[in-house]
Design a protein around this motif. Structure first.
Motif, PDB file in Angstrom:
ATOM      1  N   ASP A   1     -26.770  -4.660  -0.731  1.00 47.22           N
ATOM      2  CA  ASP A   1     -27.142  -4.586  -1.836  1.00 47.22           C
ATOM      3  C   ASP A   1     -26.422  -5.316  -2.940  1.00 47.22           C
ATOM      4  OD1 ASP A   1     -25.709  -1.853  -3.715  1.00 47.22           O
ATOM      5  OD2 ASP A   1     -25.518  -1.900  -1.433  1.00 47.22           O
ATOM      6  N   ARG A   2     -26.978  -5.728  -3.956  1.00 45.81           N
ATOM      7  CA  ARG A   2     -26.353  -6.341  -5.144  1.00 45.81           C
ATOM      8  C   ARG A   2     -26.546  -5.746  -6.296  1.00 45.81           C
ATOM      9  NH1 ARG A   2     -29.228  -9.694  -8.436  1.00 45.81           N
ATOM     10  NH2 ARG A   2     -30.501 -10.355  -6.664  1.00 45.81           N
TER      11      ARG A   2
ATOM     12  N   HIS B   1     -17.596  -6.463  -2.495  1.00 40.21           N
ATOM     13  CA  HIS B   1     -17.047  -7.907  -2.918  1.00 40.21           C
ATOM     14  C   HIS B   1     -17.511  -7.825  -4.503  1.00 40.21           C
ATOM     15  CE1 HIS B   1     -16.066 -11.950  -3.182  1.00 40.21           C
ATOM     16  NE2 HIS B   1     -17.172 -12.245  -4.295  1.00 40.21           N
ATOM     17  N   ILE B   2     -16.719  -8.024  -5.442  1.00 39.08           N
ATOM     18  CA  ILE B   2     -16.946  -8.224  -6.941  1.00 39.08           C
ATOM     19  C   ILE B   2     -16.601  -9.344  -7.539  1.00 39.08           C
ATOM     20  CG2 ILE B   2     -16.791  -6.915  -8.984  1.00 39.08           C
ATOM     21  CD1 ILE B   2     -15.886  -4.448  -7.515  1.00 39.08           C
ATOM     22  N   SER B   3     -17.611  -9.958  -8.045  1.00 41.56           N
ATOM     23  CA  SER B   3     -17.203 -11.572  -8.640  1.00 41.56           C
ATOM     24  C   SER B   3     -17.555 -11.427 -10.192  1.00 41.56           C
ATOM     25  CB  SER B   3     -17.987 -12.604  -8.173  1.00 41.56           C
ATOM     26  OG  SER B   3     -19.290 -12.227  -8.155  1.00 41.56           O
TER      27      SER B   3
ATOM     28  N   LEU C   1     -20.462  -8.914 -14.192  1.00 39.27           N
ATOM     29  CA  LEU C   1     -19.923  -8.717 -12.805  1.00 39.27           C
ATOM     30  C   LEU C   1     -21.051  -8.670 -12.027  1.00 39.27           C
ATOM     31  CD1 LEU C   1     -17.447  -5.786 -13.940  1.00 39.27           C
ATOM     32  CD2 LEU C   1     -17.050  -8.170 -12.986  1.00 39.27           C
ATOM     33  N   VAL C   2     -21.024  -9.147 -10.793  1.00 34.03           N
ATOM     34  CA  VAL C   2     -21.739  -8.951  -9.621  1.00 34.03           C
ATOM     35  C   VAL C   2     -21.134  -8.220  -8.494  1.00 34.03           C
ATOM     36  CG1 VAL C   2     -23.472 -10.236  -8.011  1.00 34.03           C
ATOM     37  CG2 VAL C   2     -23.049 -10.936 -10.397  1.00 34.03           C
ATOM     38  N   PHE C   3     -21.746  -7.415  -7.860  1.00 32.10           N
ATOM     39  CA  PHE C   3     -21.079  -6.367  -6.851  1.00 32.10           C
ATOM     40  C   PHE C   3     -22.218  -6.526  -5.621  1.00 32.10           C
ATOM     41  CE2 PHE C   3     -20.308  -4.286 -11.006  1.00 32.10           C
ATOM     42  CZ  PHE C   3     -19.144  -3.822 -10.760  1.00 32.10           C
TER      43      PHE C   3
ATOM     44  N   PHE D   1     -12.743  -9.639  -6.353  1.00 36.48           N
ATOM     45  CA  PHE D   1     -12.091  -8.457  -5.618  1.00 36.48           C
ATOM     46  C   PHE D   1     -12.736  -8.181  -4.428  1.00 36.48           C
ATOM     47  CE2 PHE D   1     -12.032  -3.907  -4.688  1.00 36.48           C
ATOM     48  CZ  PHE D   1     -10.991  -3.536  -4.920  1.00 36.48           C
ATOM     49  N   GLU D   2     -12.159  -7.796  -3.334  1.00 36.57           N
ATOM     50  CA  GLU D   2     -12.667  -7.216  -2.042  1.00 36.57           C
ATOM     51  C   GLU D   2     -11.933  -6.082  -1.519  1.00 36.57           C
ATOM     52  OE1 GLU D   2     -13.172 -10.286   0.946  1.00 36.57           O
ATOM     53  OE2 GLU D   2     -13.757 -11.802  -0.637  1.00 36.57           O
ATOM     54  N   TYR D   3     -12.953  -5.310  -0.898  1.00 37.23           N
ATOM     55  CA  TYR D   3     -12.414  -3.978  -0.069  1.00 37.23           C
ATOM     56  C   TYR D   3     -13.059  -3.506   1.181  1.00 37.23           C
ATOM     57  CZ  TYR D   3     -11.457   0.900   0.784  1.00 37.23           C
ATOM     58  OH  TYR D   3     -11.435   2.073   1.157  1.00 37.23           O
ATOM     59  N   GLU D   4     -12.558  -3.104   2.019  1.00 38.74           N
ATOM     60  CA  GLU D   4     -13.330  -2.888   3.265  1.00 38.74           C
ATOM     61  C   GLU D   4     -12.920  -1.554   3.818  1.00 38.74           C
ATOM     62  OE1 GLU D   4     -13.474  -4.355   7.818  1.00 38.74           O
ATOM     63  OE2 GLU D   4     -13.961  -5.777   6.232  1.00 38.74           O
ATOM     64  N   GLY D   5     -13.662  -0.640   4.126  1.00 37.07           N
ATOM     65  CA  GLY D   5     -13.296   0.783   4.645  1.00 37.07           C
ATOM     66  C   GLY D   5     -14.103   1.010   5.834  1.00 37.07           C
ATOM     67  N   THR D   6     -13.753   1.524   6.968  1.00 33.61           N
ATOM     68  CA  THR D   6     -14.464   2.066   8.150  1.00 33.61           C
ATOM     69  C   THR D   6     -13.915   3.152   8.504  1.00 33.61           C
ATOM     70  OG1 THR D   6     -14.268  -0.481   8.865  1.00 33.61           O
ATOM     71  CG2 THR D   6     -14.546   1.257  10.400  1.00 33.61           C
TER      72      THR D   6
END
Length: 136
Positions: free
Chosen positions: A75-76, A104-106, A82-84, A3-8
């Protein structure tokens, strides 16, 4: 699965003002509604590790993988399988700064978990820049 997300957002605050809040993990709960508390061992630098207590009492270990003062940190966070990866970047503009957070979540369930995790990002960004502007 991922999953991916971007906010600005933009702000009149300087990158230094934004960085001051980012590098003070004790203040994260003041601007991020998903965070109750953050404990970190050592300085805000690459390799530093700690634990985030999220709203609801869930504890999640994290590691700072990239730290570029007044510019960027990554940061991870690991929660089970789940890894963020949460990438925070601030760039100077003519009128202040542009602040971007990329998530980014995998792992299994990332697609389902992603909207819940990233759902507070717009609120967190707005609260962050408001605090940075007040402190500038």
């Amino acid at each position: 699965m991922s999953f991916e997300y971007e906010g600005t957002v933009t702000t009149s605050a300087s990158p230094k003002d934004v960085w001051h809040l980012w590098s003070d993990v004790g203040s994260w709960h003041c601007w991020d509604p998903s965070v109750q508390q953050v404990c970190m061992e050592g300085h805000f630098a690459e390799g530093a590790a700690g634990t985030m207590t999220l709203t609801g009492g869930v504890e999640a270990p994290f590691v700072l993988e990239i730290v570029e003062p007044c510019s960027r940190f990554l940061d991870r966070v690991t929660m089970g399988d789940l890894v963020f990866h949460i990438d925070h970047e601030v760039k100077a503009t003519d009128s202040g700064s542009e602040v971007t957070v990329r998530t980014h979540i995998s792992g299994p369930g990332a697609v389902d978990m992603g909207p819940m995790v990233a759902g507070d990002t717009p609120q967190a960004l707005e609260a962050l820049v408001r605090m940075a502007e007040q402190n500038s």
